[in-house]
Design a protein around this motif. Structure first.
Motif, PDB file in Angstrom:
ATOM      1  N   ALA A 148       0.833  -1.205   0.000  1.00 12.02           N
ATOM      2  CA  ALA A 148       0.000   0.000   0.000  1.00 12.02           C
ATOM      3  C   ALA A 148       0.869   1.257   0.000  1.00 12.02           C
ATOM      4  O   ALA A 148       0.560   2.239  -0.685  1.00 12.02           O
ATOM      5  CB  ALA A 148      -0.932  -0.004   1.207  1.00 12.02           C
ATOM      6  N   TRP A 149       1.969   1.222   0.763  1.00  7.82           N
ATOM      7  CA  TRP A 149       2.883   2.368   0.791  1.00  7.82           C
ATOM      8  C   TRP A 149       3.505   2.580  -0.592  1.00  7.82           C
ATOM      9  O   TRP A 149       3.563   3.704  -1.098  1.00  7.82           O
ATOM     10  CB  TRP A 149       3.961   2.133   1.847  1.00  7.82           C
ATOM     11  CG  TRP A 149       4.995   3.227   1.948  1.00  7.82           C
ATOM     12  CD1 TRP A 149       4.829   4.540   1.585  1.00  7.82           C
ATOM     13  CD2 TRP A 149       6.325   3.111   2.435  1.00  7.82           C
ATOM     14  NE1 TRP A 149       5.991   5.249   1.833  1.00  7.82           N
ATOM     15  CE2 TRP A 149       6.915   4.388   2.344  1.00  7.82           C
ATOM     16  CE3 TRP A 149       7.071   2.050   2.949  1.00  7.82           C
ATOM     17  CZ2 TRP A 149       8.237   4.624   2.742  1.00  7.82           C
ATOM     18  CZ3 TRP A 149       8.370   2.291   3.357  1.00  7.82           C
ATOM     19  CH2 TRP A 149       8.945   3.570   3.255  1.00  7.82           C
ATOM     20  N   ALA A 150       3.925   1.498  -1.232  1.00  5.36           N
ATOM     21  CA  ALA A 150       4.550   1.598  -2.550  1.00  5.36           C
ATOM     22  C   ALA A 150       3.578   2.174  -3.579  1.00  5.36           C
ATOM     23  O   ALA A 150       3.952   3.009  -4.413  1.00  5.36           O
ATOM     24  CB  ALA A 150       5.043   0.228  -2.997  1.00  5.36           C
ATOM     25  N   LYS A 151       2.332   1.757  -3.525  1.00  9.10           N
ATOM     26  CA  LYS A 151       1.325   2.277  -4.462  1.00  9.10           C
ATOM     27  C   LYS A 151       1.015   3.743  -4.196  1.00  9.10           C
ATOM     28  O   LYS A 151       0.688   4.500  -5.115  1.00  9.10           O
ATOM     29  CB  LYS A 151       0.051   1.446  -4.377  1.00  9.10           C
ATOM     30  CG  LYS A 151       0.138   0.093  -5.065  1.00  9.10           C
ATOM     31  CD  LYS A 151       0.243   0.230  -6.587  1.00  9.10           C
ATOM     32  CE  LYS A 151      -1.063   0.719  -7.207  1.00  9.10           C
ATOM     33  NZ  LYS A 151      -0.950   0.849  -8.675  1.00  9.10           N
ATOM     34  N   LYS A 152       1.127   4.169  -2.939  1.00  8.19           N
ATOM     35  CA  LYS A 152       0.924   5.580  -2.609  1.00  8.19           C
ATOM     36  C   LYS A 152       2.042   6.427  -3.209  1.00  8.19           C
ATOM     37  O   LYS A 152       1.801   7.524  -3.728  1.00  8.19           O
ATOM     38  CB  LYS A 152       0.902   5.742  -1.089  1.00  8.19           C
ATOM     39  CG  LYS A 152       0.696   7.183  -0.598  1.00  8.19           C
ATOM     40  CD  LYS A 152      -0.732   7.638  -0.797  1.00  8.19           C
ATOM     41  CE  LYS A 152      -0.958   9.015  -0.198  1.00  8.19           C
ATOM     42  NZ  LYS A 152      -2.344   9.465  -0.353  1.00  8.19           N
ATOM     43  N   VAL A 153       3.262   5.916  -3.162  1.00 13.77           N
ATOM     44  CA  VAL A 153       4.417   6.657  -3.666  1.00 13.77           C
ATOM     45  C   VAL A 153       4.478   6.607  -5.192  1.00 13.77           C
ATOM     46  O   VAL A 153       4.806   7.601  -5.839  1.00 13.77           O
ATOM     47  CB  VAL A 153       5.716   6.089  -3.056  1.00 13.77           C
ATOM     48  CG1 VAL A 153       6.946   6.809  -3.626  1.00 13.77           C
ATOM     49  CG2 VAL A 153       5.697   6.227  -1.539  1.00 13.77           C
ATOM     50  N   PHE A 154       4.140   5.451  -5.767  1.00 12.69           N
ATOM     51  CA  PHE A 154       4.198   5.268  -7.224  1.00 12.69           C
ATOM     52  C   PHE A 154       2.842   4.784  -7.740  1.00 12.69           C
ATOM     53  O   PHE A 154       2.682   3.623  -8.133  1.00 12.69           O
ATOM     54  CB  PHE A 154       5.286   4.254  -7.591  1.00 12.69           C
ATOM     55  CG  PHE A 154       6.659   4.621  -7.092  1.00 12.69           C
ATOM     56  CD1 PHE A 154       7.367   5.663  -7.675  1.00 12.69           C
ATOM     57  CD2 PHE A 154       7.242   3.930  -6.042  1.00 12.69           C
ATOM     58  CE1 PHE A 154       8.637   6.004  -7.225  1.00 12.69           C
ATOM     59  CE2 PHE A 154       8.510   4.258  -5.580  1.00 12.69           C
ATOM     60  CZ  PHE A 154       9.204   5.309  -6.173  1.00 12.69           C
ATOM     61  N   PRO A 155       1.835   5.665  -7.756  1.00 15.09           N
ATOM     62  CA  PRO A 155       0.471   5.246  -8.093  1.00 15.09           C
ATOM     63  C   PRO A 155       0.301   4.779  -9.538  1.00 15.09           C
ATOM     64  O   PRO A 155      -0.645   4.047  -9.852  1.00 15.09           O
ATOM     65  CB  PRO A 155      -0.361   6.508  -7.820  1.00 15.09           C
ATOM     66  CG  PRO A 155       0.615   7.632  -7.950  1.00 15.09           C
ATOM     67  CD  PRO A 155       1.907   7.103  -7.431  1.00 15.09           C
ATOM     68  N   GLY A 156       1.200   5.186 -10.432  1.00 17.61           N
ATOM     69  CA  GLY A 156       1.060   4.818 -11.844  1.00 17.61           C
ATOM     70  C   GLY A 156       1.609   3.454 -12.190  1.00 17.61           C
ATOM     71  O   GLY A 156       1.463   2.998 -13.339  1.00 17.61           O
ATOM     72  N   LEU A 157       2.232   2.759 -11.223  1.00 16.26           N
ATOM     73  CA  LEU A 157       2.825   1.452 -11.484  1.00 16.26           C
ATOM     74  C   LEU A 157       1.964   0.334 -10.907  1.00 16.26           C
ATOM     75  O   LEU A 157       1.223   0.543  -9.945  1.00 16.26           O
ATOM     76  CB  LEU A 157       4.220   1.374 -10.854  1.00 16.26           C
ATOM     77  CG  LEU A 157       5.270   2.385 -11.337  1.00 16.26           C
ATOM     78  CD1 LEU A 157       6.578   2.192 -10.565  1.00 16.26           C
ATOM     79  CD2 LEU A 157       5.510   2.249 -12.834  1.00 16.26           C
ATOM     80  N   ARG A 158       2.067  -0.853 -11.525  1.00 17.75           N
ATOM     81  CA  ARG A 158       1.401  -2.015 -10.916  1.00 17.75           C
ATOM     82  C   ARG A 158       2.091  -2.308  -9.580  1.00 17.75           C
ATOM     83  O   ARG A 158       3.237  -1.893  -9.352  1.00 17.75           O
ATOM     84  CB  ARG A 158       1.436  -3.209 -11.845  1.00 17.75           C
ATOM     85  CG  ARG A 158       2.809  -3.789 -12.082  1.00 17.75           C
ATOM     86  CD  ARG A 158       2.738  -4.950 -13.079  1.00 17.75           C
ATOM     87  NE  ARG A 158       4.028  -5.621 -13.205  1.00 17.75           N
ATOM     88  CZ  ARG A 158       5.030  -5.209 -13.960  1.00 17.75           C
ATOM     89  NH1 ARG A 158       4.884  -4.084 -14.680  1.00 17.75           N
ATOM     90  NH2 ARG A 158       6.167  -5.879 -14.004  1.00 17.75           N
ATOM     91  N   THR A 159       1.427  -3.032  -8.719  1.00 15.27           N
ATOM     92  CA  THR A 159       1.894  -3.196  -7.347  1.00 15.27           C
ATOM     93  C   THR A 159       3.308  -3.767  -7.264  1.00 15.27           C
ATOM     94  O   THR A 159       4.161  -3.243  -6.535  1.00 15.27           O
ATOM     95  CB  THR A 159       0.931  -4.092  -6.556  1.00 15.27           C
ATOM     96  OG1 THR A 159      -0.369  -3.484  -6.543  1.00 15.27           O
ATOM     97  CG2 THR A 159       1.406  -4.259  -5.123  1.00 15.27           C
ATOM     98  N   SER A 160       3.592  -4.832  -8.010  1.00 15.45           N
ATOM     99  CA  SER A 160       4.920  -5.457  -7.926  1.00 15.45           C
ATOM    100  C   SER A 160       6.010  -4.504  -8.384  1.00 15.45           C
ATOM    101  O   SER A 160       7.091  -4.448  -7.781  1.00 15.45           O
ATOM    102  CB  SER A 160       4.949  -6.735  -8.759  1.00 15.45           C
ATOM    103  OG  SER A 160       4.667  -6.452 -10.133  1.00 15.45           O
TER     104      SER A 160
END
Length: 407
Positions: A148-160
């Motif tokens: 969830a933190w990674a998606k907050k920082v990089f919202p345009g990328l898929r989760t992995s």
């Protein structure tokens, strides 16, 4: 991310961060996001001859469930076994590691008033144990990616892909290169040299100005001193409390702050974000706080106790820091505070007092170190920030110009 690289990061944390001693106990606090990495850390701790490593897991959704169903009375209880555990920690002084990966919005919607009410009851009970360990333990805060933190920082990328990208950013800013230990030795030496220069000036006050409207003057404690990078416990053990770190910091004089300051990055507090806020100080105390988002939470924070409305830290961080140069907004205080100059409301650091090892905690606070149940950093640095120091002999010395060191 390659396991060989992660292994180097784990070694850096336990050796350079905690500097675990033979036979010492270790406490690890972590979220459920990267269990394999936590396993690496535990193994590396044992390789340094730790006696016992205990992992305490945290899960934000479970925190929300407890908050929803428990009464304030139940949340405020400190049972006897909890007191005995705190006393055990005072007796054994385990090294303490926090591996953070929490979702910046993970506790959104939680009743923070219940949390605040309960903490106001439990903190006075736990405070004697906390004070008894002050300055005696090694501790370190480091980070790993959560989905969830990674998606907050990089919202345009898929989760992995976002997780991998966040791993790269964490490792880069933490100086995990071909020889991380050597890199940290060099970095600590640079920070120490800057602190030595600042301490030699005899600073009476710092004046912050920026084009966003910041105009704040903060008084210093005559016996205060700047620190940065590694620290030494009262047991004589050198360790690095934060990985990464870019700051030279000091605790100011309680009651000596006048003016207004504007935030330049969001503040993530208890899994919720406070954004675009300002604080106005009179006689050292926050007398007005405004925020475009999270204003109620900001004021709850400021009113946690008497000391929460006073400053506990002034930290100097150049815009040229690797974290700032990365251009990434981490939504995480460990990283964002090391991308910009920041202040903290709440508890000050007794070890920023000269010769603190030969003073009592009460003596340090009598000199002007603020005391509080909280310590919350918020970022104020930007590329238009200027900071001037007025010295005790009346000189005005430039410290920052346009967001970077002036020396």
């Amino acid at each position: 991310m390659k396991k060989t690289v992660l292994r180097e990061y784990a070694k850096l944390i336990v050796k350079c961060g905690l500097n675990i001693q033979k036979g010492q106990d270790v406490l690890v606090y972590a979220d459920l996001d990267q269990p394999e990495f936590v396993q690496m850390v535990v193994e590396e701790a044992y390789k340094l001859k730790a006696r016992q490593v205990t992992v305490h897991w945290n899960y934000q959704p479970l925190d929300k469930v407890h908050n929803r169903y428990q009464t304030v009375k139940t949340m405020s209880e400190v049972p006897q076994w909890a007191k005995e555990r705190q006393q055990y920690y005072c007796d054994t002084l385990p090294a303490r590691l926090h591996i953070i990966s929490e979702d910046p919005d993970g506790l959104k919607g939680m009743n923070m008033q219940k949390v605040a009410k309960a903490r106001k009851v439990t903190y006075p009970i736990l405070k004697p144990y906390i004070d008894a360990r002050e300055g005696k333990q090694q501790w370190c805060i480091a980070a790993v990616p959560g989905k969830a933190w990674a998606k907050k920082v990089f919202p345009g990328l898929r989760t992995s892909a976002a997780v991998e990208k966040l791993w790269e950013a964490i490792l880069y800013t933490s100086r995990v290169n071909e020889d991380p230990i050597a890199a940290w030795e060099k970095h600590n030496a640079d920070l120490k040299a800057r602190c030595d220069y600042l301490n030699a000036l005899g600073i009476e006050s710092l004046h912050y100005t920026a084009e966003n409207g910041t105009d704040l003057t903060v008084g210093m404690i005559p016996e205060g001193r700047f620190g940065g990078g590694g620290d030494t416990s009262l047991q004589g053990i050198y360790f690095n409390p934060n990985i990464p770190t870019e700051e030279c910091f000091i605790s100011p004089m309680k009651g000596k702050a006048e003016g207004i300051v504007y935030s330049t990055k969001p503040l993530s507090y208890q899994g919720q974000l406070i954004e675009n806020f300002s604080m106005r100080f009179e006689n050292g105390k926050v007398v007005e706080a405004k925020a475009e988002k999270g204003e109620e939470l900001l004021n709850t924070l400021i009113n946690m106790d008497e000391g929460a409305a006073y400053l506990g830290e002034c930290a100097l961080v150049p815009q040229q820091s690797p974290i700032c140069q990365s251009g990434i907004l981490f939504y995480n205080t460990l990283f964002d505070e090391n991308a910009a100059c920041h202040l903290a409301i709440g508890m000050g650091f007794p070890d920023t007092i000269d010769n603190y090892q030969n003073r009592t905690l009460e003596e340090c606070r009598a000199l002007g170190i603020n005391d509080s149940m909280i310590h919350e950093d918020f970022m104020i640095g930007c590329d238009t920030m200027n900071i001037d120091a007025t010295t005790r002999d009346g000189k005005v010395v430039p410290i920052f110009r346009n967001g970077n060191w002036a020396f």
